[in-house]
Design a protein around this motif. Structure first.
Motif, short mmCIF file in Angstrom:
data_model
loop_
_atom_site.label_atom_id
_atom_site.label_comp_id
_atom_site.label_asym_id
_atom_site.label_seq_id
_atom_site.Cartn_x
_atom_site.Cartn_y
_atom_site.Cartn_z
N GLY A 1 5.56 -5.24 -6.44
CA GLY A 1 5.90 -6.76 -6.49
C GLY A 1 7.20 -6.96 -6.11
N GLU A 2 8.35 -6.34 -6.58
CA GLU A 2 9.49 -6.47 -6.16
C GLU A 2 9.76 -6.31 -5.03
OE1 GLU A 2 13.48 -7.74 -6.64
OE2 GLU A 2 11.75 -7.90 -7.91
N ALA A 3 9.11 -5.63 -4.41
CA ALA A 3 9.43 -5.07 -2.73
C ALA A 3 8.81 -6.24 -1.92
CB ALA A 3 9.04 -3.89 -2.37
N VAL A 4 7.61 -6.75 -2.36
CA VAL A 4 7.04 -7.88 -1.66
C VAL A 4 7.93 -9.23 -1.92
CG1 VAL A 4 4.96 -9.38 -1.51
CG2 VAL A 4 4.84 -7.20 -1.63
N ARG A 5 8.47 -9.53 -3.01
CA ARG A 5 9.29 -10.85 -3.41
C ARG A 5 10.50 -10.65 -2.33
NH1 ARG A 5 7.08 -9.78 -8.29
NH2 ARG A 5 8.69 -8.49 -9.09
N LEU A 6 11.14 -9.35 -2.34
CA LEU A 6 12.24 -9.38 -1.48
C LEU A 6 11.87 -9.74 0.03
CD1 LEU A 6 13.98 -6.41 -2.88
CD2 LEU A 6 14.79 -8.61 -3.17
N CYS A 7 10.87 -9.27 0.56
CA CYS A 7 10.21 -9.33 1.96
C CYS A 7 9.85 -10.77 1.94
CB CYS A 7 9.02 -8.56 2.11
SG CYS A 7 8.46 -8.81 3.70
N PHE B 1 16.32 -1.16 -1.61
CA PHE B 1 15.39 -1.13 -2.76
C PHE B 1 14.39 0.20 -2.29
CE2 PHE B 1 11.00 -1.77 -4.07
CZ PHE B 1 11.10 -1.76 -5.54
N LEU B 2 14.16 0.26 -0.90
CA LEU B 2 13.33 0.97 -0.48
C LEU B 2 13.85 2.68 -0.40
CD1 LEU B 2 11.36 -0.72 2.22
CD2 LEU B 2 10.41 -0.01 0.07
N ARG B 3 15.29 2.33 -0.13
CA ARG B 3 16.12 3.66 0.06
C ARG B 3 16.16 4.40 -1.47
NH1 ARG B 3 18.29 4.97 4.99
NH2 ARG B 3 18.48 3.30 6.31
N VAL B 4 16.24 3.50 -2.48
CA VAL B 4 16.60 3.90 -3.88
C VAL B 4 15.07 4.59 -4.12
CG1 VAL B 4 16.67 3.17 -6.27
CG2 VAL B 4 18.35 2.10 -4.70
N LYS B 5 14.26 4.02 -3.85
CA LYS B 5 12.94 4.65 -4.40
C LYS B 5 12.47 5.76 -3.58
CE LYS B 5 11.66 1.05 -7.16
NZ LYS B 5 11.78 1.56 -8.57
N ARG B 6 13.02 5.87 -2.26
CA ARG B 6 12.85 7.33 -1.43
C ARG B 6 13.88 8.30 -2.34
NH1 ARG B 6 15.48 10.44 2.08
NH2 ARG B 6 14.02 11.37 3.78
N CYS B 7 14.92 7.85 -2.71
CA CYS B 7 15.91 8.91 -3.44
C CYS B 7 15.20 9.33 -4.59
CB CYS B 7 17.19 8.28 -3.69
SG CYS B 7 18.15 8.08 -2.11
N ASP B 8 14.56 8.39 -5.33
CA ASP B 8 13.89 8.65 -6.50
C ASP B 8 12.86 9.93 -6.11
OD1 ASP B 8 15.49 7.04 -7.86
OD2 ASP B 8 13.79 5.38 -8.08
N LEU B 9 11.90 9.38 -5.13
CA LEU B 9 10.91 10.52 -4.82
C LEU B 9 11.32 11.97 -4.57
CD1 LEU B 9 8.21 8.46 -2.80
CD2 LEU B 9 8.00 9.38 -4.89
N ALA C 1 0.81 -1.03 -0.12
CA ALA C 1 0.01 -0.05 -0.05
C ALA C 1 0.95 1.23 -0.02
CB ALA C 1 -0.96 0.08 1.11
N CYS C 2 1.88 1.25 0.83
CA CYS C 2 2.77 2.29 0.92
C CYS C 2 3.34 2.73 -0.43
CB CYS C 2 3.78 2.27 1.97
SG CYS C 2 5.41 3.72 2.01
N LEU C 3 3.79 1.80 -1.23
CA LEU C 3 4.48 2.16 -2.57
C LEU C 3 3.80 2.25 -3.57
CD1 LEU C 3 7.14 -1.10 -2.61
CD2 LEU C 3 7.62 1.33 -2.27
N ALA D 1 11.22 -13.41 0.51
CA ALA D 1 12.48 -14.26 0.49
C ALA D 1 13.14 -14.01 1.40
CB ALA D 1 13.04 -13.81 -0.75
N GLY D 2 12.86 -13.18 2.69
CA GLY D 2 13.89 -12.70 3.77
C GLY D 2 15.00 -12.12 3.40
N ARG D 3 14.81 -11.47 2.10
CA ARG D 3 16.03 -10.29 1.94
C ARG D 3 15.82 -9.12 2.33
NH1 ARG D 3 15.99 -12.55 -4.21
NH2 ARG D 3 17.42 -10.73 -4.61
N LYS D 4 15.71 -8.88 3.80
CA LYS D 4 15.40 -7.61 4.21
C LYS D 4 16.58 -6.65 3.91
CE LYS D 4 11.99 -9.52 6.30
NZ LYS D 4 10.64 -9.10 6.59
N GLU D 5 17.94 -7.03 3.80
CA GLU D 5 18.61 -5.84 3.57
C GLU D 5 18.63 -5.12 2.20
OE1 GLU D 5 22.56 -7.22 4.55
OE2 GLU D 5 22.11 -7.38 6.77
N GLU D 6 18.35 -6.23 1.17
CA GLU D 6 18.18 -5.90 -0.25
C GLU D 6 16.97 -5.02 -0.17
OE1 GLU D 6 18.56 -8.88 -3.47
OE2 GLU D 6 19.41 -9.99 -1.67
N LEU D 7 15.90 -5.50 0.53
CA LEU D 7 14.44 -4.63 0.66
C LEU D 7 14.90 -3.25 0.92
CD1 LEU D 7 11.40 -4.24 0.48
CD2 LEU D 7 11.11 -5.41 2.68
N VAL D 8 15.58 -3.09 2.01
CA VAL D 8 15.97 -1.79 2.71
C VAL D 8 16.84 -0.84 1.69
CG1 VAL D 8 17.30 -0.55 4.33
CG2 VAL D 8 15.99 -2.49 5.10
#
Length: 78
Positions: free
Chosen positions: A23-29, A40-48, A10-12, A31-38
């Motif tokens: 979907g990519e964020a949810v897949r990372l979540c 990913f989220l930081r890149v999206k934040r920078c884009d915004l 919902a946030c994204l 898969a337990g790839r929390k560091e990659e998710l962080v």
């Protein structure tokens, strides 16, 4: 889907990202790839933030033109 994953999706979507990005964020979540998710989220934040700065520059230009136009109006009134 867990509450966290629903909140993430919902946030994204609320932030204007595509269903693919969500979907990519949810897949990372999932898969337990929390560091990659962080990352990913930081890149999206920078884009915004970049889009925010671009919008601010446009607003600043409008403000400049408004001030310049008002100066012309007030000069004629004198």
């Amino acid at each position: 889907m867990s509450d966290y994953k629903k909140d993430l999706a919902a946030c994204l979507l609320d932030a204007g990202f595509t269903k693919e990005a969500m979907g990519e964020a949810v897949r990372l979540c999932e898969a337990g790839r929390k560091e990659e998710l962080v990352r990913f989220l930081r890149v999206k934040r920078c884009d915004l933030i970049e889009k925010l700065h671009e919008s601010q520059k446009r607003i600043d230009r409008f403000d400049y033109m408004i001030r310049q136009t008002e100066k012309q109006i007030y000069r004629r009134a004198e």
